[in-house]
Design a protein around this motif. Structure first.
Motif, PDB file in Angstrom:
ATOM      1  N   UNK A   1      -4.151  39.054  -7.868  1.00  0.00           N
ATOM      2  CA  UNK A   1      -3.759  37.785  -8.482  1.00  0.00           C
ATOM      3  C   UNK A   1      -4.423  36.619  -7.747  1.00  0.00           C
ATOM      4  N   UNK A   2      -4.632  35.524  -8.437  1.00  0.00           N
ATOM      5  CA  UNK A   2      -5.186  34.347  -7.765  1.00  0.00           C
ATOM      6  C   UNK A   2      -4.265  33.886  -6.628  1.00  0.00           C
ATOM      7  N   UNK A   3      -4.855  33.496  -5.521  1.00  0.00           N
ATOM      8  CA  UNK A   3      -4.080  32.973  -4.390  1.00  0.00           C
ATOM      9  C   UNK A   3      -3.985  31.464  -4.558  1.00  0.00           C
ATOM     10  N   UNK A   4      -2.817  31.001  -5.012  1.00  0.00           N
ATOM     11  CA  UNK A   4      -2.654  29.584  -5.349  1.00  0.00           C
ATOM     12  C   UNK A   4      -1.557  28.898  -4.544  1.00  0.00           C
ATOM     13  N   UNK A   5      -0.803  29.678  -3.774  1.00  0.00           N
ATOM     14  CA  UNK A   5       0.252  29.080  -2.956  1.00  0.00           C
ATOM     15  C   UNK A   5       0.211  29.724  -1.576  1.00  0.00           C
ATOM     16  N   UNK A   6       1.331  30.205  -1.073  1.00  0.00           N
ATOM     17  CA  UNK A   6       1.352  30.781   0.271  1.00  0.00           C
ATOM     18  C   UNK A   6       1.534  32.291   0.255  1.00  0.00           C
ATOM     19  N   UNK A   7       1.203  32.929  -0.868  1.00  0.00           N
ATOM     20  CA  UNK A   7       1.333  34.382  -0.998  1.00  0.00           C
ATOM     21  C   UNK A   7      -0.016  35.015  -1.300  1.00  0.00           C
ATOM     22  N   UNK A   8      -0.269  36.120  -0.624  1.00  0.00           N
ATOM     23  CA  UNK A   8      -1.441  36.946  -0.927  1.00  0.00           C
ATOM     24  C   UNK A   8      -0.924  38.334  -1.281  1.00  0.00           C
ATOM     25  N   UNK A   9      -1.189  38.762  -2.496  1.00  0.00           N
ATOM     26  CA  UNK A   9      -0.852  40.126  -2.892  1.00  0.00           C
ATOM     27  C   UNK A   9      -2.089  40.987  -2.690  1.00  0.00           C
ATOM     28  N   UNK A  10      -1.890  42.104  -2.014  1.00  0.00           N
ATOM     29  CA  UNK A  10      -3.021  42.978  -1.721  1.00  0.00           C
ATOM     30  C   UNK A  10      -2.633  44.427  -1.978  1.00  0.00           C
TER      31      UNK A  10
END
Length: 329
Positions: A262-271
Protein backbone atom coordinates in the motif's frame (compact mmCIF):
# COMPACT_ATOMS: atom_id res chain seq x y z
CA UNK A 1 -0.04 16.92 34.07
CA UNK A 2 2.15 18.26 36.88
CA UNK A 3 0.76 21.77 36.46
CA UNK A 4 -2.82 20.48 36.50
CA UNK A 5 -2.05 18.65 39.74
CA UNK A 6 -1.46 21.89 41.64
CA UNK A 7 -4.23 23.20 43.87
CA UNK A 8 -7.88 22.24 43.51
CA UNK A 9 -10.33 22.22 40.61
CA UNK A 10 -14.03 21.61 40.07
CA UNK A 11 -14.93 18.02 39.13
CA UNK A 12 -16.58 16.32 36.15
CA UNK A 13 -15.27 18.56 33.38
CA UNK A 14 -16.26 21.92 34.82
CA UNK A 15 -12.61 22.78 35.45
CA UNK A 16 -10.44 25.42 33.83
CA UNK A 17 -8.21 22.89 32.06
CA UNK A 18 -11.09 21.25 30.22
CA UNK A 19 -12.41 24.67 29.22
CA UNK A 20 -8.99 25.74 27.92
CA UNK A 21 -8.47 22.51 25.96
CA UNK A 22 -11.95 22.79 24.44
CA UNK A 23 -11.35 26.39 23.41
CA UNK A 24 -8.02 25.47 21.84
CA UNK A 25 -9.80 22.86 19.75
CA UNK A 26 -12.39 25.44 18.70
CA UNK A 27 -9.56 27.74 17.64
CA UNK A 28 -7.83 24.98 15.70
CA UNK A 29 -10.98 23.98 13.83
CA UNK A 30 -12.11 27.59 13.46
CA UNK A 31 -15.67 26.88 14.52
CA UNK A 32 -17.79 26.69 17.65
CA UNK A 33 -17.62 22.91 17.98
CA UNK A 34 -18.68 20.95 21.04
CA UNK A 35 -15.89 18.97 22.71
CA UNK A 36 -15.94 15.96 25.04
CA UNK A 37 -13.00 13.99 26.46
CA UNK A 38 -13.15 10.22 26.93
CA UNK A 39 -10.69 7.57 28.01
CA UNK A 40 -9.95 5.76 24.75
CA UNK A 41 -10.68 5.31 21.07
CA UNK A 42 -13.21 2.52 21.48
CA UNK A 43 -15.44 4.68 23.64
CA UNK A 44 -14.94 7.70 21.37
CA UNK A 45 -15.95 5.77 18.26
CA UNK A 46 -18.75 3.78 19.83
CA UNK A 47 -20.45 6.60 21.71
CA UNK A 48 -20.16 9.06 18.84
CA UNK A 49 -21.67 6.57 16.41
CA UNK A 50 -24.44 5.81 18.89
CA UNK A 51 -25.28 9.52 18.95
CA UNK A 52 -25.89 9.41 15.18
CA UNK A 53 -28.20 6.40 15.14
CA UNK A 54 -31.26 4.73 16.54
CA UNK A 55 -31.19 1.01 17.27
CA UNK A 56 -32.99 0.22 14.00
CA UNK A 57 -30.37 2.03 11.90
CA UNK A 58 -27.11 0.78 10.40
CA UNK A 59 -23.57 2.12 10.27
CA UNK A 60 -21.62 1.84 7.00
CA UNK A 61 -17.84 1.46 7.20
CA UNK A 62 -14.95 -0.06 5.27
CA UNK A 63 -14.46 -3.77 5.82
CA UNK A 64 -10.99 -3.06 7.27
CA UNK A 65 -12.22 -0.32 9.63
CA UNK A 66 -11.31 -0.36 13.28
CA UNK A 67 -14.97 0.01 14.28
CA UNK A 68 -15.63 -3.30 12.53
CA UNK A 69 -12.62 -5.44 13.38
CA UNK A 70 -11.13 -4.03 16.59
CA UNK A 71 -13.90 -2.73 18.84
CA UNK A 72 -15.28 -6.06 20.13
CA UNK A 73 -18.77 -5.13 18.94
CA UNK A 74 -18.82 -1.91 21.00
CA UNK A 75 -20.49 0.26 18.31
CA UNK A 76 -23.42 -2.14 18.11
CA UNK A 77 -23.52 -2.51 21.90
CA UNK A 78 -23.59 1.19 22.78
CA UNK A 79 -26.10 1.91 20.00
CA UNK A 80 -28.44 -0.75 21.37
CA UNK A 81 -28.14 -3.05 18.38
CA UNK A 82 -27.39 -0.74 15.45
CA UNK A 83 -25.99 -2.99 12.72
CA UNK A 84 -22.58 -2.42 11.12
CA UNK A 85 -22.63 -2.97 7.34
CA UNK A 86 -19.35 -3.38 5.48
CA UNK A 87 -18.16 -1.49 2.42
CA UNK A 88 -15.33 -2.20 0.02
CA UNK A 89 -12.63 -0.08 -1.56
CA UNK A 90 -8.96 -0.25 -2.50
CA UNK A 91 -6.19 0.57 -0.04
CA UNK A 92 -8.53 0.74 2.94
CA UNK A 93 -10.61 3.62 1.54
CA UNK A 94 -14.36 3.44 0.98
CA UNK A 95 -15.40 3.26 -2.66
CA UNK A 96 -18.37 5.64 -3.12
CA UNK A 97 -20.05 3.06 -5.36
CA UNK A 98 -20.07 0.58 -2.47
CA UNK A 99 -22.27 3.02 -0.53
CA UNK A 100 -24.78 3.04 -3.39
CA UNK A 101 -24.74 -0.75 -3.40
CA UNK A 102 -25.16 -1.07 0.38
CA UNK A 103 -28.04 1.39 0.55
CA UNK A 104 -29.83 -0.07 -2.46
CA UNK A 105 -29.45 -3.67 -1.29
CA UNK A 106 -32.56 -3.48 0.88
CA UNK A 107 -34.98 -0.62 1.38
CA UNK A 108 -37.80 -2.48 3.09
CA UNK A 109 -38.82 -2.11 6.70
CA UNK A 110 -37.38 -5.55 7.56
CA UNK A 111 -33.78 -4.32 7.11
CA UNK A 112 -31.84 -1.79 9.23
CA UNK A 113 -31.93 1.64 7.62
CA UNK A 114 -28.48 3.14 6.82
CA UNK A 115 -27.94 6.30 8.84
CA UNK A 116 -24.19 6.79 9.46
CA UNK A 117 -21.01 6.57 7.41
CA UNK A 118 -17.81 5.99 9.38
CA UNK A 119 -14.54 7.01 7.71
CA UNK A 120 -11.09 6.29 9.12
CA UNK A 121 -8.51 9.05 8.60
CA UNK A 122 -5.76 7.92 8.20
CA UNK A 123 -7.10 4.48 7.27
CA UNK A 124 -6.26 1.17 8.88
CA UNK A 125 -3.84 0.57 6.00
CA UNK A 126 -2.06 3.88 6.50
CA UNK A 127 -3.58 5.54 3.45
CA UNK A 128 -5.30 8.93 3.44
CA UNK A 129 -8.54 10.32 2.05
CA UNK A 130 -7.76 13.39 -0.03
CA UNK A 131 -10.01 16.44 0.05
CA UNK A 132 -11.49 15.33 -3.26
CA UNK A 133 -12.12 11.85 -1.83
CA UNK A 134 -13.99 13.36 1.10
CA UNK A 135 -16.05 15.71 -1.07
CA UNK A 136 -17.25 12.83 -3.23
CA UNK A 137 -18.11 10.70 -0.19
CA UNK A 138 -19.87 13.63 1.47
CA UNK A 139 -22.02 14.17 -1.63
CA UNK A 140 -23.05 10.52 -1.63
CA UNK A 141 -23.71 10.61 2.11
CA UNK A 142 -25.85 13.72 1.76
CA UNK A 143 -27.83 12.10 -1.05
CA UNK A 144 -28.72 9.20 1.23
CA UNK A 145 -29.15 11.31 4.40
CA UNK A 146 -26.15 9.68 6.05
CA UNK A 147 -24.31 11.43 8.85
CA UNK A 148 -20.51 11.23 8.75
CA UNK A 149 -18.36 10.13 11.67
CA UNK A 150 -14.58 10.27 11.30
CA UNK A 151 -12.36 7.88 13.24
CA UNK A 152 -9.34 10.14 13.58
CA UNK A 153 -7.06 8.04 15.76
CA UNK A 154 -4.29 9.26 13.43
CA UNK A 155 -6.01 12.42 12.26
CA UNK A 156 -2.89 14.53 12.87
CA UNK A 157 -0.84 12.27 10.58
CA UNK A 158 -3.38 12.68 7.81
CA UNK A 159 -3.54 16.43 8.32
CA UNK A 160 0.20 17.07 8.02
CA UNK A 161 0.47 14.69 5.09
CA UNK A 162 -2.11 16.68 3.14
CA UNK A 163 -0.89 20.05 4.38
CA UNK A 164 -4.37 21.53 4.81
CA UNK A 165 -6.19 23.34 7.60
CA UNK A 166 -8.07 21.13 10.12
CA UNK A 167 -11.42 22.65 9.09
CA UNK A 168 -10.87 21.55 5.47
CA UNK A 169 -10.56 17.93 6.52
CA UNK A 170 -13.56 17.95 8.85
CA UNK A 171 -16.63 20.19 8.99
CA UNK A 172 -16.03 21.88 5.65
CA UNK A 173 -15.87 18.38 4.12
CA UNK A 174 -19.20 17.40 5.68
CA UNK A 175 -17.97 15.59 8.81
CA UNK A 176 -20.51 15.69 11.67
CA UNK A 177 -18.26 14.35 14.42
CA UNK A 178 -14.54 13.62 14.71
CA UNK A 179 -12.90 11.23 17.14
CA UNK A 180 -9.60 13.05 17.51
CA UNK A 181 -6.80 10.74 18.60
CA UNK A 182 -4.44 11.84 21.34
CA UNK A 183 -2.76 8.65 22.51
CA UNK A 184 -1.33 7.85 19.06
CA UNK A 185 0.33 11.25 19.14
CA UNK A 186 1.97 11.14 22.55
CA UNK A 187 -0.78 11.72 25.13
CA UNK A 188 -0.80 9.12 27.91
CA UNK A 189 -4.56 8.60 27.97
CA UNK A 190 -7.63 10.24 26.49
CA UNK A 191 -9.28 11.09 23.17
CA UNK A 192 -11.36 14.09 22.14
CA UNK A 193 -14.81 13.74 20.58
CA UNK A 194 -15.44 16.88 18.53
CA UNK A 195 -18.96 17.57 17.28
CA UNK A 196 -19.36 19.98 14.39
CA UNK A 197 -23.09 19.28 14.15
CA UNK A 198 -24.80 20.53 17.35
CA UNK A 199 -27.95 18.52 16.62
CA UNK A 200 -26.22 15.17 17.09
CA UNK A 201 -24.21 16.39 20.08
CA UNK A 202 -27.34 16.94 22.15
CA UNK A 203 -27.20 15.04 25.46
CA UNK A 204 -23.87 13.43 24.55
CA UNK A 205 -22.75 14.26 28.08
CA UNK A 206 -25.40 11.86 29.37
CA UNK A 207 -24.23 9.20 26.95
CA UNK A 208 -20.67 9.61 28.22
CA UNK A 209 -21.83 9.27 31.82
CA UNK A 210 -23.85 6.15 31.07
CA UNK A 211 -20.92 4.68 29.14
CA UNK A 212 -18.50 5.12 32.04
CA UNK A 213 -16.59 7.94 30.38
CA UNK A 214 -17.25 10.84 32.77
CA UNK A 215 -14.03 11.25 34.75
CA UNK A 216 -14.39 12.94 38.11
CA UNK A 217 -10.89 14.37 37.70
CA UNK A 218 -11.45 15.28 34.06
CA UNK A 219 -8.58 17.77 34.08
CA UNK A 220 -6.11 14.89 33.88
CA UNK A 221 -7.66 13.87 30.55
CA UNK A 222 -7.90 17.41 29.18
CA UNK A 223 -4.74 19.12 30.49
CA UNK A 224 -2.38 17.09 28.26
CA UNK A 225 -4.36 18.38 25.27
CA UNK A 226 -3.49 21.91 26.32
CA UNK A 227 0.18 20.96 26.28
CA UNK A 228 -0.16 19.22 22.92
CA UNK A 229 -2.15 21.94 21.19
CA UNK A 230 -0.94 25.26 22.49
CA UNK A 231 2.53 25.16 20.94
CA UNK A 232 1.88 22.83 17.98
CA UNK A 233 3.46 19.70 19.46
CA UNK A 234 0.68 17.56 17.94
CA UNK A 235 1.72 18.65 14.43
CA UNK A 236 5.45 18.24 15.11
CA UNK A 237 4.87 14.73 16.44
CA UNK A 238 2.78 13.79 13.41
CA UNK A 239 5.32 15.16 10.93
CA UNK A 240 8.08 13.26 12.69
CA UNK A 241 6.29 9.91 12.73
CA UNK A 242 5.33 10.33 9.06
CA UNK A 243 8.94 11.12 8.18
CA UNK A 244 10.14 8.01 10.02
CA UNK A 245 7.69 5.89 8.01
CA UNK A 246 9.04 7.29 4.75
CA UNK A 247 12.58 6.58 5.97
CA UNK A 248 11.59 3.01 6.77
CA UNK A 249 9.92 2.56 3.40
CA UNK A 250 13.05 3.76 1.60
CA UNK A 251 15.25 1.44 3.67
CA UNK A 252 13.33 -1.80 3.11
CA UNK A 253 11.47 -1.42 -0.18
CA UNK A 254 14.31 -2.83 -2.28
CA UNK A 255 15.11 -5.80 -0.07
CA UNK A 256 14.62 -9.34 -1.42
CA UNK A 257 11.40 -11.09 -0.35
CA UNK A 258 9.96 -7.75 0.87
CA UNK A 259 6.90 -6.20 -0.73
CA UNK A 260 5.09 -3.02 0.30
CA UNK A 261 1.46 -3.43 -0.83
CA UNK A 262 0.00 0.00 0.00
CA UNK A 263 1.12 3.59 -0.48
CA UNK A 264 2.97 4.97 2.55
CA UNK A 265 1.03 8.16 3.27
CA UNK A 266 1.09 8.45 7.06
CA UNK A 267 3.10 6.77 9.82
CA UNK A 268 2.45 3.14 8.81
CA UNK A 269 4.44 0.88 6.53
CA UNK A 270 2.83 -2.42 5.60
CA UNK A 271 5.34 -4.99 4.46
CA UNK A 272 4.98 -8.55 3.31
CA UNK A 273 7.92 -10.89 3.99
CA UNK A 274 8.30 -14.60 4.81
CA UNK A 275 6.73 -15.82 8.03
CA UNK A 276 10.02 -17.20 9.31
CA UNK A 277 11.58 -13.77 8.87
CA UNK A 278 8.78 -12.15 10.89
CA UNK A 279 9.29 -14.72 13.65
CA UNK A 280 13.03 -14.09 13.64
CA UNK A 281 12.46 -10.33 13.89
CA UNK A 282 10.24 -10.91 16.93
CA UNK A 283 13.00 -13.01 18.52
CA UNK A 284 15.35 -10.07 18.05
CA UNK A 285 12.96 -7.96 20.11
CA UNK A 286 10.98 -6.09 17.45
CA UNK A 287 7.28 -5.66 18.17
CA UNK A 288 4.73 -5.50 15.34
CA UNK A 289 1.46 -7.10 14.27
CA UNK A 290 1.05 -9.39 11.29
CA UNK A 291 -2.29 -9.99 9.60
CA UNK A 292 -3.83 -6.54 10.16
CA UNK A 293 -4.01 -5.99 6.39
CA UNK A 294 -3.54 -9.19 4.41
CA UNK A 295 -2.81 -12.43 6.24
CA UNK A 296 0.97 -12.17 5.76
CA UNK A 297 1.31 -8.38 5.88
CA UNK A 298 3.17 -6.94 8.85
CA UNK A 299 2.15 -3.51 10.08
CA UNK A 300 5.21 -1.46 10.93
CA UNK A 301 4.15 1.64 12.86
CA UNK A 302 6.38 4.64 13.48
CA UNK A 303 5.39 6.62 16.55
CA UNK A 304 5.90 10.19 17.69
CA UNK A 305 9.16 9.17 19.39
CA UNK A 306 10.57 6.69 16.85
CA UNK A 307 14.15 7.70 16.12
CA UNK A 308 16.14 7.45 12.87
CA UNK A 309 18.38 5.02 14.72
CA UNK A 310 15.36 2.81 15.50
CA UNK A 311 14.40 2.76 11.82
CA UNK A 312 17.92 2.03 10.63
CA UNK A 313 18.40 -0.77 13.17
CA UNK A 314 15.10 -2.41 12.16
CA UNK A 315 16.00 -2.18 8.48
CA UNK A 316 19.45 -3.63 9.14
CA UNK A 317 18.02 -6.60 11.02
CA UNK A 318 15.42 -7.22 8.33
CA UNK A 319 18.06 -7.01 5.60
CA UNK A 320 20.30 -9.51 7.36
CA UNK A 321 17.44 -12.00 7.69
CA UNK A 322 15.92 -11.75 4.22
CA UNK A 323 19.34 -11.97 2.58
CA UNK A 324 19.72 -15.43 4.14
CA UNK A 325 16.26 -16.57 3.08
CA UNK A 326 16.33 -18.91 0.06
CA UNK A 327 14.29 -17.99 -2.98
CA UNK A 328 11.15 -20.20 -3.07
CA UNK A 329 10.99 -22.67 -5.94
Amino acid sequence: MLEANQGHEVSYGDDSWTEKASNLLRDIFETNCQVFFVFNGTSANSLSLASLCQSYHSILCHEAAHVEGSECGAPEFFANGTKVLLLTGKNGKVDPKSIDKAVAKRTDIHYPKPRALSLTQATELGTIYSLDDLRVLADVAKHYDLRIQMDGARFANALVSLGVAPKELTWKAGVDVLCFGGTKNGIAIGEAVVFFNPEVAREFDYRCKQGGQLASKMRFLSAPWVGMLQDGAWLRHARHSNAMAKRLEAAISGLPHVQIPYPVESNAVFASFPEEVAEAMHRRGWKFYTGVGGWNESRLMCSWDTTPEDVDAFAADLKSLVSKTPVPK
